[in-house]
Design a protein around this motif. Sequence first.
Motif, PDB file in Angstrom:
ATOM      1  N   GLU A  64       0.833  -1.123  -0.034  1.00 54.33           N
ATOM      2  CA  GLU A  64      -0.118  -0.064   0.105  1.00 54.33           C
ATOM      3  C   GLU A  64       0.919   1.204   0.131  1.00 54.33           C
ATOM      4  O   GLU A  64       0.572   2.099  -0.783  1.00 54.33           O
ATOM      5  CB  GLU A  64      -1.015  -0.047   1.251  1.00 54.33           C
ATOM      6  N   ILE A  65       2.015   1.408   0.876  1.00 55.02           N
ATOM      7  CA  ILE A  65       2.776   2.360   0.690  1.00 55.02           C
ATOM      8  C   ILE A  65       3.479   2.576  -0.610  1.00 55.02           C
ATOM      9  O   ILE A  65       3.455   3.829  -0.948  1.00 55.02           O
ATOM     10  CB  ILE A  65       3.922   2.112   1.797  1.00 55.02           C
ATOM     11  N   ASP A  89       3.250  -5.663   7.734  1.00 55.10           N
ATOM     12  CA  ASP A  89       3.035  -6.897   7.203  1.00 55.10           C
ATOM     13  C   ASP A  89       3.532  -8.303   7.949  1.00 55.10           C
ATOM     14  O   ASP A  89       2.841  -9.291   8.039  1.00 55.10           O
ATOM     15  CB  ASP A  89       4.121  -6.901   5.933  1.00 55.10           C
ATOM     16  N   VAL A  90       4.656  -8.044   8.624  1.00 48.43           N
ATOM     17  CA  VAL A  90       5.166  -8.988   9.678  1.00 48.43           C
ATOM     18  C   VAL A  90       4.176  -9.389  10.663  1.00 48.43           C
ATOM     19  O   VAL A  90       4.151 -10.662  11.069  1.00 48.43           O
ATOM     20  CB  VAL A  90       6.416  -8.591  10.371  1.00 48.43           C
ATOM     21  N   ASP A  96       3.855 -12.687   3.325  1.00 45.93           N
ATOM     22  CA  ASP A  96       4.619 -12.980   2.151  1.00 45.93           C
ATOM     23  C   ASP A  96       5.982 -12.197   2.085  1.00 45.93           C
ATOM     24  O   ASP A  96       5.907 -11.071   1.824  1.00 45.93           O
ATOM     25  CB  ASP A  96       3.627 -12.573   0.755  1.00 45.93           C
ATOM     26  N   ARG A  97       7.015 -12.967   2.289  1.00 46.55           N
ATOM     27  CA  ARG A  97       8.061 -12.374   2.730  1.00 46.55           C
ATOM     28  C   ARG A  97       8.840 -11.772   1.283  1.00 46.55           C
ATOM     29  O   ARG A  97       9.234 -10.703   1.161  1.00 46.55           O
ATOM     30  CB  ARG A  97       9.288 -13.262   3.265  1.00 46.55           C
ATOM     31  N   ALA A 102      10.153  -7.465  -2.303  1.00 45.43           N
ATOM     32  CA  ALA A 102       9.984  -6.748  -3.749  1.00 45.43           C
ATOM     33  C   ALA A 102       9.483  -5.424  -3.808  1.00 45.43           C
ATOM     34  O   ALA A 102       9.723  -4.344  -4.490  1.00 45.43           O
ATOM     35  CB  ALA A 102       8.985  -7.703  -4.627  1.00 45.43           C
ATOM     36  N   ASP A 103       8.461  -5.269  -2.862  1.00 46.69           N
ATOM     37  CA  ASP A 103       7.713  -3.756  -2.671  1.00 46.69           C
ATOM     38  C   ASP A 103       8.948  -2.705  -2.046  1.00 46.69           C
ATOM     39  O   ASP A 103       8.955  -1.893  -2.546  1.00 46.69           O
ATOM     40  CB  ASP A 103       6.660  -3.885  -1.723  1.00 46.69           C
ATOM     41  N   ILE A 104       9.567  -3.320  -0.874  1.00 44.63           N
ATOM     42  CA  ILE A 104      10.624  -2.394  -0.424  1.00 44.63           C
ATOM     43  C   ILE A 104      11.691  -2.252  -1.589  1.00 44.63           C
ATOM     44  O   ILE A 104      11.907  -1.005  -1.668  1.00 44.63           O
ATOM     45  CB  ILE A 104      11.108  -3.026   0.865  1.00 44.63           C
ATOM     46  N   GLU A 105      12.058  -3.008  -2.032  1.00 49.15           N
ATOM     47  CA  GLU A 105      13.248  -2.770  -3.044  1.00 49.15           C
ATOM     48  C   GLU A 105      12.987  -2.088  -4.211  1.00 49.15           C
ATOM     49  O   GLU A 105      13.668  -1.063  -4.724  1.00 49.15           O
ATOM     50  CB  GLU A 105      13.699  -4.084  -3.394  1.00 49.15           C
ATOM     51  N   ALA A 106      11.501  -2.115  -4.759  1.00 48.67           N
ATOM     52  CA  ALA A 106      11.098  -1.015  -5.676  1.00 48.67           C
ATOM     53  C   ALA A 106      10.981   0.249  -5.141  1.00 48.67           C
ATOM     54  O   ALA A 106      11.279   1.154  -6.063  1.00 48.67           O
ATOM     55  CB  ALA A 106       9.513  -1.569  -5.847  1.00 48.67           C
ATOM     56  N   MET A 107      10.570   0.465  -4.110  1.00 48.47           N
ATOM     57  CA  MET A 107      10.652   1.925  -3.531  1.00 48.47           C
ATOM     58  C   MET A 107      12.006   2.434  -3.541  1.00 48.47           C
ATOM     59  O   MET A 107      12.499   3.607  -3.805  1.00 48.47           O
ATOM     60  CB  MET A 107       9.949   2.073  -2.259  1.00 48.47           C
ATOM     61  N   PHE A 108      13.198   1.432  -3.011  1.00 49.08           N
ATOM     62  CA  PHE A 108      14.447   2.012  -3.096  1.00 49.08           C
ATOM     63  C   PHE A 108      15.009   2.198  -4.112  1.00 49.08           C
ATOM     64  O   PHE A 108      15.873   3.270  -4.715  1.00 49.08           O
ATOM     65  CB  PHE A 108      15.299   0.823  -2.408  1.00 49.08           C
ATOM     66  N   THR A 109      14.678   1.342  -5.415  1.00 45.42           N
ATOM     67  CA  THR A 109      15.395   1.580  -6.443  1.00 45.42           C
ATOM     68  C   THR A 109      14.714   2.774  -7.486  1.00 45.42           C
ATOM     69  O   THR A 109      15.251   3.408  -8.067  1.00 45.42           O
ATOM     70  CB  THR A 109      15.244   0.417  -7.406  1.00 45.42           C
ATOM     71  N   ALA A 110      13.423   3.125  -7.263  1.00 48.17           N
ATOM     72  CA  ALA A 110      12.895   4.163  -7.808  1.00 48.17           C
ATOM     73  C   ALA A 110      13.275   5.480  -7.253  1.00 48.17           C
ATOM     74  O   ALA A 110      13.417   6.286  -8.125  1.00 48.17           O
ATOM     75  CB  ALA A 110      11.264   4.232  -7.691  1.00 48.17           C
TER      76      ALA A 110
END
Length: 260
Positions: A64-65, A89-90, A96-97, A102-110
């Motif tokens: 959602e973030i 999530d935890v 779903d780890r 994947a969501d956290i890394e997508a924010m990092f990379t963007a």
Amino acid sequence: MAPTRGPSFARYVALGDSQTEGIGDPDGNGGYHGWADRFAGLLAAADPGLRYANLAVRGRRAAEIRAEQLAPALALKPDLATVVAGMNDVIRPRFDRDALLADIEAMFTALTAIDTTVVTFTFPDIGAVAPFARPLSARVRTLNADLRALAARNGVTLVDFEPVVAATHPAAWDEDRLHLSPIGHDIVARALATTLAVPGADNTWREPLPPVSRSRTETVTTEFRWTVRYLAPWIGRRLRGASSGDSQEAKRPELLPVLA
């Protein structure tokens, strides 16, 4: 020799959930202050022209973030961003780890792709804060290890709170044990300031807090009151599929000056 100061920032954007929104740290006007506000104040003391936006909304999970906050954050073109996600999530039964990472890394990379300095941090052992959460301690440790790896791979600055004793002290947590207290929010703000070498920052945030001693009767009474006042309503919301963030919006969606 004068101490070396870190980089200067003009546009700071915070993404996250209730901790970044500031729940547990009342501002005295019906709203919340929080570590991100406090950190922005420390930055602005060194760089008075700093503008700050806080897109965080309580109850939000990482997906959602990413879906709600990432695009607005990118549009603001921050040179500094904090991304703190994962705890909501935890604590869910269905975790779903892979999707979370994947969501956290997508924010990092963007964000790093537009030359934003990104800061994140690990989480303290919530099992040491709230006894009911002890079965989740291993899950939190795994997430922290994942966050360290993601940060290293993506050039993200990470503040490691897991080994810091003060981070699990009762005084650092609100009565609900789900959110930081004003003391806890202050610790986080000062930790980030030290990590980014903000002038005047130091390592006192790591210092242990005074020990707390409770009798058995006080402990039983405290646990009963907490169960009735906080745990039961939280379980009720989960059963109804409701969230504390329903109908909530970001408290500071635009970049605004920090100092009047």
